[in-house]
Design an enzyme around this catalytic site. Structure first.
Site, PDB file in Angstrom:
ATOM      1  N   HIS A  25       0.830  -1.203   0.000  1.00 26.46           N
ATOM      2  CA  HIS A  25       0.000   0.000   0.000  1.00 26.46           C
ATOM      3  C   HIS A  25       0.866   1.255   0.000  1.00 26.46           C
ATOM      4  CE1 HIS A  25      -3.029  -2.925   1.506  1.00 26.46           C
ATOM      5  NE2 HIS A  25      -3.848  -2.175   0.811  1.00 26.46           N
ATOM      6  N   ASP A  29      -4.366  -5.828  -8.280  1.00 24.90           N
ATOM      7  CA  ASP A  29      -4.639  -5.171  -7.009  1.00 24.90           C
ATOM      8  C   ASP A  29      -4.817  -3.679  -7.314  1.00 24.90           C
ATOM      9  OD1 ASP A  29      -5.032  -4.772  -4.306  1.00 24.90           O
ATOM     10  OD2 ASP A  29      -3.192  -5.775  -3.687  1.00 24.90           O
TER      11      ASP A  29
END
Length: 626
Positions: free
Chosen positions: A236, A319
């Site tokens: 992230h 993702d």
């Protein structure tokens, strides 16, 4: 121009003025799904094809009167036009979008009504445990908790509950299960999201979860290929590297993906991780730094391994492309193009669609891909292939845009029967890691219990369930609480001595300890010196005991807080702490409220990683160690 059937000609007459397909039209298309998919895609415009390849999030839309991002909770004209005019194929919803069952049903119905052609894929991440999106719903205790139960039937039950609730709300895609093997206990992003560090257990539980979900019209997606378990940084915010050699990767990380793909998973989500053993090509970041190629952008990994070697022909979903690993390192238009060339079919969240200004960025991305496809036959071929794969999956799955009945959804979502089953599963998972004759703690008529953790809401949640236990057992529990940053070094011995004085029991709720947690150790030492029983509750990952000395009692509950790291929104996993606390106590007749049954689904190693302190399969009872 290719000759069209009368039905297809009628359909695309409607598409030319952006009218959604009716249920009657879909019923006809379902009669020959392969042929229908080919005809649909062959007559789509380039923008329509690209739209099928995008799954966007509208987590917010513009700002509220206080200048804060305003959660997107109900359809507005701007978002409706984006979905329709850009021919979007998919939308993903997050916790910010989902207030309660009626609002969620209405929003999903409105999203489907805005489509320009085929019904939308509406997805979310309801993994269970640490990653859950429904504010009103049945979370279930999470994957590592399921690993501790060793019971594939409970994994199937979890899938059934998730599938039933999500499909009742109008979702048709759930991004799960996570089949990453958590073979690095310092992994900051997977941890309890993984079933285990044992591939056989991951395989057994994941396919049973899929089996449960598939009892309803919901697609599943494996996470995160080629395996996110052996990393020590979070994609992230960073670009992790996995340094496993190819042989090790094939024997460990690959196995659960291969097994689940053979047992019916519908999609695979890529990981933004670099695996040099699988792809040693270098690319240049925005800052000019040379780095390895992330799997999401890697043709050798996605096309070479997934498509060619594994013969996988299902959906490949990236993702989220707005994660730091991609967005902070590469031009996003280039990254989307490269991911499609590598083999991706659905590009997840390439742009934060959170405000009006984002429409310009989306338009630029469409124009970029159209221009590049006109120049590059390989990209055009990939866009055509992926559009067909997405359309075919929608037809095969018989995805509809029929409005969901809110009355039915309210009977299903977070029903009492589901919540009772949730508690049953979590009670099976609680693992007694260590017990030096501390537990079960037999409650007296009067009990003084000190609760310590890093956060006040966590303490309040524990105190709430202590009150429930007091009511159930007809005793008095006078609980006090203290917030202490357990990983820090801020307390003195005198501070801690005053803190623990006059307590009957201390509950120290740790949360992913690391290095040398000075404050936590001071509290343990003071309690031991004063001969006050103290229980360490490992409230997320079960590894915390490895970083502490002289712990007399420790349980692992595998999650106390659901946490969306992409936007710092939390929710309480009440079932885990409820069952964990009930495992600590016995009533006045010395009968445990819940006997520990869980077995460690991972090895707990020392901080150096060279010695197993508590092995996979370890779990004590109140009678013997197993």
């Amino acid at each position: 121009m290719q000759k069209l059937t009368l039905l297809t000609a009628c359909l695309f007459s409607a598409l030319s003025i952006a009218e959604p397909m009716t249920q009657a039209q879909l019923n006809e298309l379902w009669k020959d799904k392969q042929k229908s998919a080919e005809e649909i895609v062959s007559n789509m415009s380039e923008a329509e094809k690209i739209g099928q390849l995008f799954m966007l999030d509208f987590r917010y839309w513009n700002k509220d009167s206080n200048g804060e991002p305003a959660p997107f909770l109900t359809m507005n004209d701007e978002v409706s036009k984006v979905i329709n005019q850009y021919h979007l194929g998919s939308v993903i919803l997050f916790r910010e979008n989902l207030i309660d069952t009626p609002q969620t049903v209405e929003l999903i119905n409105q999203l489907q009504s805005s489509r320009s052609n085929l019904p939308l894929f509406i997805g979310t991440d309801q993994e269970g445990g640490y990653v859950t999106r429904l504010r009103v719903g049945t979370e279930m205790p999470g994957n590592m908790a399921l690993g501790a139960t060793r019971n594939p039937a409970l994994a199937e039950l979890t899938g059934m509950i998730h599938g039933y609730e999500l499909s009742s709300l109008g979702f048709n895609v759930n991004f799960g299960p996570v089949v990453d093997i958590n073979n690095n206990q310092n992994n900051p992003v997977i941890g309890v999201r993984s079933y285990s560090d044992n591939k056989d257990l991951v395989e057994a539980l994941s396919i049973n979860y899929i089996k449960g979900v598939h009892k309803y019209n919901l697609l599943t997606s494996l996470k995160h290929f080629p395996g996110h378990g052996n990393v020590s940084s979070d994609s992230h915010v960073d670009l992790p590297i996995v340094n496993s050699d190819a042989k090790t990767w094939r024997s460990i990380e690959l196995a659960p993906f291969q097994y689940a793909l053979a047992h019916g998973s519908d999609a695979v989500m890529t990981a933004h991780i670099i695996v040099p053993a699988l792809d040693n090509n270098k690319i240049i970041t925005l800052t000019g730094k040379e780095v390895g190629t992330p799997a999401t952008l890697s043709k050798p990994i996605l096309h070479g391994i997934l498509r060619n070697e594994l013969k996988y022909d299902g959906l490949i979903v990236t993702d989220a492309m707005d994660m730091g690993a991609i967005a902070d390192n590469f031009d996003i238009n280039w990254a989307v193009e490269t991911s499609l060339l590598a083999g991706s079919d659905i590009v997840l969240m390439p742009i934060k669609m959170w405000d009006t200004e984002a429409i310009t960025r989306l338009d630029n991305m469409y124009r970029y891909l159209e221009t590049q496809a006109a120049k590059n036959p390989e990209l055009q071929k990939r866009i055509d292939e992926s559009a067909k794969r997405v359309v075919l999956k929608k037809l095969q799955q018989q995805i509809t845009a029929q409005p969901v009945d809110v009355a039915i959804a309210e009977q299903v979502v977070a029903s009492k029967s589901h919540k009772d089953l949730e508690n049953m599963v979590s009670e099976q998972a609680i693992t007694l890691v260590k017990n030096d004759n501390i537990l079960p703690y037999v409650l007296k008529p009067q009990n003084r219990i000190l609760v310590i953790s890093d956060e006040k809401p966590r303490n309040a949640l524990i105190q709430k369930h202590l009150n429930d236990i007091a009511a159930e057992t007809a005793v008095t529990i006078k609980s006090s609480e203290q917030v202490v940053k357990l990983n820090e070094d801020t307390l003195s011995k005198s501070d801690v001595r005053k803190l623990v004085t006059n307590q009957d029991l201390i509950l120290l709720a740790t949360y992913n300890l690391k290095d040398t947690p000075k404050n936590a150790q001071l509290i343990i030492d003071a309690a031991n010196k004063a001969k006050i029983p103290l229980v360490v509750i490992s409230s997320r990952n079960p590894y915390d005991i490895a970083y502490l000395n002289d712990v007399k009692a420790n349980i692992a509950i595998y999650g106390i807080t659901g946490f969306d790291i992409t936007n710092n929104n939390r929710n309480s996993l009440e079932t885990n702490i409820r069952s964990g606390l009930r495992t600590l106590f016995a009533n006045s007749n010395a009968q445990p409220l819940n006997s520990p049954k869980g077995l460690l689904p991972v090895n707990i190693k020392n901080p150096q990683g060279n010695q197993v302190l508590f092995p996979y399969g370890h779990g004590e009872t109140y009678h013997t160690a197993r």
